[in-house]
Write a protein that holds these residues in place. Sequence first.
Motif: not given
Length: 386
Positions: A81-82, A85, A99, A102-103, A105
């Motif tokens: 994810i980073e 981003e 985003s 991220k919610k 995963q």
Amino acid sequence: MNYFSSNFTLGILGGGQLGKMMLYETRKYDICTKVIDPNPAAPARLACDKFVVGDLMDYDTVVNFGQDVDILTFEIESVNIEALEYLEQKGKLVYPSASTLKKIQNKGDQKEFYLKKEIPTAPFTRYQSKDELVTDWAQKKKTFPFIWKSCTGGYDGKGVAVIKNKEDLIPLPDVPCIAEEMIHFKNELAVIVARNANGEVKTYPVVEMEFHPEANQVEYVICPARIADEVAQNARAVAHKVSESFEHVGLLAVELFQTQDDQILVNEVAPRPHNSGHYSIEASFTNQFEQHIRSVLNLPLGATESKVGGVMVNLVGEENYNGPVHYQNIEKIMQLPGVTPHIYGKKETRPFRKMGHVCIVNKDLNQARKIAEQVKQSIKVISLTK
């Protein structure tokens, strides 16, 4: 932007069967594609313009991969994810967004998100370790039975267990997890939701899922679900609310429970094409893979209605077989009316590994379900070198 027959490149993180089937649609529209997967023999390797072998969880690998694509999407949630981003900060379009992923995963984060957004879901308790869970049980704060889920890493029935007694706690790994109240449901349902960057949203008809009792994998997907119209309308409305809450772009598969009193609860979601939507390849006006491509390219969404009743049968490796795959009796099922097999291209079979699926279409849904049973009983995914 000119997507078709041009230098535009769509990047896809993950080269499994979902990526392979996504690429069918990019070939139809002559869209240039670049795919990355850790497996050099990944199913999608042959259908893309450029294939890269690399670790999807490695920051530098994902960043480097995304540098020379125009839009980035994925067919699996286990990606860094980073890195996504960072690419977004540099102006790359990533759909669904970092985003949103991220919610989703982490299943603990996902469940807490539902509470925050007042989305109906099964009651749960979140734990940072196995010891915390066992302590709660010992102090009678947690009672059997319940559903255990690892917060990360689960797929195709892995990372999920039914806990009926203290012996069932012993083999659980020591990882962050949730303990979810067991719902005595009538049906497990699913709704595929498509949303493009303009905010256009369409839902597919509700499907009914029948699960294998041992592997906790979907065996059959039936569309339309054999439920009352008002229940179906409620399920689509709940799925639409979930889509709005996540503000995703692309496909969102929303798995649901229909309770004994016909309430709809969200089980979990996947921000990509999904097993519950495979029936759409033959049965729908716009299949889920084309719809995902339309969504991430911000094109008008296609019609989601079904042309005909559809049933999907998963082809998984038979128990006790490991080795080079052989599809026993595939010629037999291809003689049946309305039957189309999809073989994923995985060379090695193992017990319960997803190796393909079969779509059955028929104007009579009950007849389609009967033929699906014939398919299931006939074809066997084995290895001749057992």
